[in-house]
Design a protein around this motif. Structure first.
Motif, PDB file in Angstrom:
ATOM      1  N   SER A 202       0.847  -1.465   0.193  1.00 16.27           N
ATOM      2  CA  SER A 202      -0.009  -0.101   0.051  1.00 16.27           C
ATOM      3  C   SER A 202       0.813   1.266   0.051  1.00 16.27           C
ATOM      4  CB  SER A 202      -0.925   0.120   1.069  1.00 16.27           C
ATOM      5  OG  SER A 202      -0.297  -0.154   2.399  1.00 16.27           O
ATOM      6  N   LYS A 203       1.806   1.184   0.781  1.00 10.91           N
ATOM      7  CA  LYS A 203       2.708   2.670   0.705  1.00 10.91           C
ATOM      8  C   LYS A 203       3.253   2.931  -0.365  1.00 10.91           C
ATOM      9  CE  LYS A 203       6.382   5.215   1.642  1.00 10.91           C
ATOM     10  NZ  LYS A 203       7.785   5.409   1.074  1.00 10.91           N
ATOM     11  N   ILE A 204       3.688   2.024  -1.380  1.00 10.67           N
ATOM     12  CA  ILE A 204       4.628   2.302  -2.471  1.00 10.67           C
ATOM     13  C   ILE A 204       3.531   2.394  -3.609  1.00 10.67           C
ATOM     14  CG2 ILE A 204       4.798   0.084  -3.148  1.00 10.67           C
ATOM     15  CD1 ILE A 204       7.049   0.769  -4.824  1.00 10.67           C
ATOM     16  N   SER A 205       2.216   1.793  -3.501  1.00 13.51           N
ATOM     17  CA  SER A 205       1.052   2.398  -4.413  1.00 13.51           C
ATOM     18  C   SER A 205       0.528   3.934  -4.197  1.00 13.51           C
ATOM     19  CB  SER A 205      -0.180   1.282  -4.058  1.00 13.51           C
ATOM     20  OG  SER A 205       0.365   0.167  -4.337  1.00 13.51           O
ATOM     21  N   ILE A 206       0.600   4.043  -2.974  1.00 14.46           N
ATOM     22  CA  ILE A 206       0.228   5.809  -2.765  1.00 14.46           C
ATOM     23  C   ILE A 206       1.375   6.538  -3.418  1.00 14.46           C
ATOM     24  CG2 ILE A 206      -0.300   7.403  -1.455  1.00 14.46           C
ATOM     25  CD1 ILE A 206      -2.730   5.212  -1.637  1.00 14.46           C
ATOM     26  N   ASP A 207       2.656   6.184  -3.017  1.00 17.23           N
ATOM     27  CA  ASP A 207       3.964   6.890  -3.946  1.00 17.23           C
ATOM     28  C   ASP A 207       3.615   7.078  -5.220  1.00 17.23           C
ATOM     29  OD1 ASP A 207       4.756   7.405  -1.069  1.00 17.23           O
ATOM     30  OD2 ASP A 207       6.383   5.581  -1.362  1.00 17.23           O
ATOM     31  N   SER A 208       3.250   5.984  -5.895  1.00 20.74           N
ATOM     32  CA  SER A 208       3.188   5.893  -7.196  1.00 20.74           C
ATOM     33  C   SER A 208       1.971   6.933  -7.712  1.00 20.74           C
ATOM     34  CB  SER A 208       2.808   4.503  -8.112  1.00 20.74           C
ATOM     35  OG  SER A 208       3.637   3.775  -7.531  1.00 20.74           O
ATOM     36  N   ALA A 209       0.910   7.105  -7.218  1.00 20.21           N
ATOM     37  CA  ALA A 209      -0.373   7.695  -7.367  1.00 20.21           C
ATOM     38  C   ALA A 209       0.117   9.120  -7.357  1.00 20.21           C
ATOM     39  CB  ALA A 209      -1.370   7.539  -6.539  1.00 20.21           C
ATOM     40  N   THR A 210       1.201   9.372  -6.184  1.00 26.98           N
ATOM     41  CA  THR A 210       1.511  10.941  -6.046  1.00 26.98           C
ATOM     42  C   THR A 210       2.490  11.323  -6.924  1.00 26.98           C
ATOM     43  OG1 THR A 210       2.862  10.179  -4.237  1.00 26.98           O
ATOM     44  CG2 THR A 210       0.715  11.106  -3.715  1.00 26.98           C
ATOM     45  N   LEU A 211       3.411  10.080  -7.496  1.00 29.38           N
ATOM     46  CA  LEU A 211       4.631  10.500  -8.261  1.00 29.38           C
ATOM     47  C   LEU A 211       5.775  10.740  -7.382  1.00 29.38           C
ATOM     48  CD1 LEU A 211       3.465  12.317 -11.314  1.00 29.38           C
ATOM     49  CD2 LEU A 211       4.389  10.286 -11.408  1.00 29.38           C
ATOM     50  N   VAL A 212       5.530  10.764  -5.893  1.00 30.60           N
ATOM     51  CA  VAL A 212       6.551  10.826  -4.924  1.00 30.60           C
ATOM     52  C   VAL A 212       7.612   9.609  -5.230  1.00 30.60           C
ATOM     53  CG1 VAL A 212       7.276  10.423  -2.704  1.00 30.60           C
ATOM     54  CG2 VAL A 212       5.421  12.232  -3.386  1.00 30.60           C
ATOM     55  N   ASN A 213       6.781   8.364  -5.584  1.00 31.67           N
ATOM     56  CA  ASN A 213       7.834   7.209  -5.956  1.00 31.67           C
ATOM     57  C   ASN A 213       9.056   7.612  -7.003  1.00 31.67           C
ATOM     58  OD1 ASN A 213       8.479   4.385  -5.503  1.00 31.67           O
ATOM     59  ND2 ASN A 213       7.600   4.149  -7.627  1.00 31.67           N
ATOM     60  N   LYS A 214       8.709   8.325  -7.985  1.00 25.91           N
ATOM     61  CA  LYS A 214       9.519   8.616  -8.985  1.00 25.91           C
ATOM     62  C   LYS A 214      10.617   9.404  -8.449  1.00 25.91           C
ATOM     63  CE  LYS A 214       8.815   6.315 -11.451  1.00 25.91           C
ATOM     64  NZ  LYS A 214       9.444   5.085 -11.671  1.00 25.91           N
ATOM     65  N   CYS A 215      10.321  10.442  -7.357  1.00 26.69           N
ATOM     66  CA  CYS A 215      11.255  11.188  -6.891  1.00 26.69           C
ATOM     67  C   CYS A 215      11.988  10.693  -6.066  1.00 26.69           C
ATOM     68  CB  CYS A 215      10.119  12.378  -6.159  1.00 26.69           C
ATOM     69  SG  CYS A 215       9.465  13.379  -7.222  1.00 26.69           S
ATOM     70  N   LEU A 216      11.589   9.481  -5.151  1.00 24.22           N
ATOM     71  CA  LEU A 216      12.212   8.626  -3.993  1.00 24.22           C
ATOM     72  C   LEU A 216      13.150   7.850  -5.145  1.00 24.22           C
ATOM     73  CD1 LEU A 216       9.597   6.895  -2.108  1.00 24.22           C
ATOM     74  CD2 LEU A 216      11.247   9.025  -1.331  1.00 24.22           C
ATOM     75  N   GLU A 217      12.810   7.312  -6.287  1.00 25.57           N
ATOM     76  CA  GLU A 217      13.725   6.738  -7.225  1.00 25.57           C
ATOM     77  C   GLU A 217      14.811   7.558  -7.792  1.00 25.57           C
ATOM     78  OE1 GLU A 217      10.599   3.145  -8.413  1.00 25.57           O
ATOM     79  OE2 GLU A 217      11.234   4.558  -9.991  1.00 25.57           O
ATOM     80  N   LEU A 218      14.442   8.865  -8.085  1.00 23.05           N
ATOM     81  CA  LEU A 218      15.674   9.751  -8.492  1.00 23.05           C
ATOM     82  C   LEU A 218      16.768   9.881  -7.532  1.00 23.05           C
ATOM     83  CD1 LEU A 218      16.750  12.106 -10.307  1.00 23.05           C
ATOM     84  CD2 LEU A 218      15.248  13.523  -9.114  1.00 23.05           C
ATOM     85  N   ILE A 219      16.322  10.024  -6.127  1.00 23.78           N
ATOM     86  CA  ILE A 219      17.284   9.949  -5.377  1.00 23.78           C
ATOM     87  C   ILE A 219      18.175   8.798  -5.015  1.00 23.78           C
ATOM     88  CG2 ILE A 219      17.766  10.248  -2.541  1.00 23.78           C
ATOM     89  CD1 ILE A 219      14.913  12.125  -2.778  1.00 23.78           C
ATOM     90  N   GLU A 220      17.479   7.684  -5.391  1.00 29.91           N
ATOM     91  CA  GLU A 220      17.934   6.221  -5.162  1.00 29.91           C
ATOM     92  C   GLU A 220      19.041   5.878  -6.288  1.00 29.91           C
ATOM     93  OE1 GLU A 220      14.984   3.233  -5.975  1.00 29.91           O
ATOM     94  OE2 GLU A 220      16.419   1.381  -5.470  1.00 29.91           O
ATOM     95  N   ALA A 221      18.688   6.570  -7.477  1.00 29.98           N
ATOM     96  CA  ALA A 221      19.539   6.042  -8.604  1.00 29.98           C
ATOM     97  C   ALA A 221      20.752   6.944  -8.553  1.00 29.98           C
ATOM     98  CB  ALA A 221      18.652   6.595  -9.826  1.00 29.98           C
ATOM     99  N   LYS A 222      20.543   8.142  -8.227  1.00 32.75           N
ATOM    100  CA  LYS A 222      21.634   9.090  -7.695  1.00 32.75           C
ATOM    101  C   LYS A 222      22.857   8.478  -6.998  1.00 32.75           C
ATOM    102  CE  LYS A 222      23.393  11.759  -4.907  1.00 32.75           C
ATOM    103  NZ  LYS A 222      24.448  12.682  -4.190  1.00 32.75           N
TER     104      LYS A 222
END
Ligand code: NDP
Ligand code: MG
Length: 382
Positions: A202-222
């Protein structure tokens, strides 16, 4: 035979990992698992895979489980540490959800073992601590987040990242990609949880809906690829077939494609010299339509915050992550509206106090203080 310690075994990633192990029993053995309190699912895993060790985080659950002669049940931080460092563990899979995964990822980083990383929040909150620690201890980190695994595959065979010109991280955009943020005020929890392409926790599903997941992934990728945030573009790709693209200085772009199925990046990360065989749903290339669109402009503020985190590092990621976790938790508890998730993040982030002390203790402290601040913001709007 590789012995696997699966942290967060009872979750969505855990389930995908177990499926890959099940299909490759001659190569992979489930040595140990960890969970918080979901004993029902754990008991099913025990029946199916017969692991030797079970670490249960929640003390009441641990106290109430029925002991079995063949399985060793563990609880507490010292026993988690001993399990992670057990000489028979070859691969540690970090698949606990949220900041709660930092403790185990931190222990894994000092173990000198191979780590398959799903728990992106531990990198967002503690990247400046975890990455150097892993390097110092020769703990190899292989990403299983699909975008990062794709980038990892696109980079394999290359000499580092010197020849990389751009990295395009794709985003499905979640269930509301074609809606304006101003239309999302009253979306229901069930709609926000209903991801069009992926079935996740559920947590990552909401992160995907807000697009915060992609922002977390940008930091993760960096952090994972040690590249400045300027190299990364975040692009919406609603079909979730291309999981990311690496463009090199000579003009070649390499990408990785598959149907959206987490077993695919997991199987790649678990492979050794040869790839693992799994059953998967093939892409019909003769009927394939791929489209791309820009990251929604009304959610650029959140991307800008993530870029600020990338550029300043330290504990800023801890603050961003904690503010988001509190916002998501309150949305899931129906205390705030969907659009207020952003408000909680923005207002909490604005109040941050920067400190450069980078230790597990300071990260835990800043995480706790940020949660208190974020909860105050929630109270002021709920
Ligand atoms: P789930 O919510 O489905 O599962 C979470 C797991 O973590 C469960 O095993 C849960 O145990 C355990 N857990 C929760 N809290 C604690 C705690 N305090 N201590 C120990 N264990 C705990 O999450 P997902 O599988 O969806 O996600 C896991 C991670 O992988 C996240 O970081 C996510 O961002 C990342 N990820 C997930 C993807 C997906 O497709 N699901 C894709 C890419 C990345 P219990 O069941 O007992 O509560
Ligand atoms: Mg991902």
């Amino acid at each position: 035979m590789k012995n696997i310690l699966l942290l967060g075994a009872t979750g969505s990633i855990g389930k995908s990992v177990l499926s890959v192990i099940n299909e490759n029993q001659s190569k992979l053995n489930l040595f140990g698992i960890s969970l918080n309190n979901n004993l029902n699912t754990a008991n099913k895993i025990i029946d199916d895979f017969n692991p030797s060790f079970i670490h249960i985080e929640d003390k009441d659950t641990f106290d109430n489980q029925k002991a079995s002669k063949e399985i060793i049940y563990l609880n507490g931080d010292e026993e988690l540490k001993d399990l992670i460092n057990h000489q028979d563990v070859d691969i540690i899979i970090s698949a606990i959800s949220g900041f709660a995964g930092l403790k185990a990822t931190h222990l894994a980083a000092s173990s000198g073992k191979k780590i398959l990383l799903a728990n992106k929040e531990s990198i967002v909150a503690g990247g400046d601590l975890i990455l150097p620690l892993a390097k110092e201890n020769n703990s190899e980190i292989i990403p299983i987040d699909s975008e990062h695994n794709a980038i990892f595959q696109c980079l394999s065979g290359e000499k580092g990242v010197d020849d990389v010109q751009r990295v395009t991280i794709t985003a499905s955009g979640g269930p509301f990609i074609n809606k304006k943020l101003s239309d999302l005020k009253n979306v229901r929890k069930s709609d926000a949880l209903n991801h069009p392409n992926w079935k996740m926790g559920s947590k990552i599903s909401i992160d995907s809906a807000t697009l915060v997941n992609k922002c977390l992934e940008l930091i993760e990728a960096k952090y994972l690829f040690d590249l400045n945030e300027k190299y990364f573009d975040l692009v919406v790709h609603p079909q979730s077939i291309i999981h990311s693209i690496v463009t090199y200085v000579d003009g070649s772009s390499i990408c990785q494609l598959s149907k959206p199925d987490m077993r695919i990046p997991i199987a790649h990360a678990l492979s050794n010299e040869n790839r693992l065989n799994i059953n998967f749903d093939s892409i019909d290339f003769t009927n394939l339509e791929l489209s791309f669109q820009e990251f929604p402009s009304d959610r650029m503020v959140i991307q800008d915050i993530a870029r600020e985190v990338c550029n300043n590092g330290g504990l800023l990621g801890t603050i961003f992550n904690a503010a988001n976790e509190i916002a998501v938790e309150n949305f899931l508890n129906e205390q705030i509206n969907f659009d207020e998730i952003y408000e909680v993040i923005y207002r909490t982030f604005d109040k941050n106090n920067m400190s450069n002390d980078l230790s597990l203790e300071s990260i835990n402290e800043v995480d706790m203080l940020t949660r208190i601040e974020a909860q105050k913001v929630v109270k002021s709007i709920a």
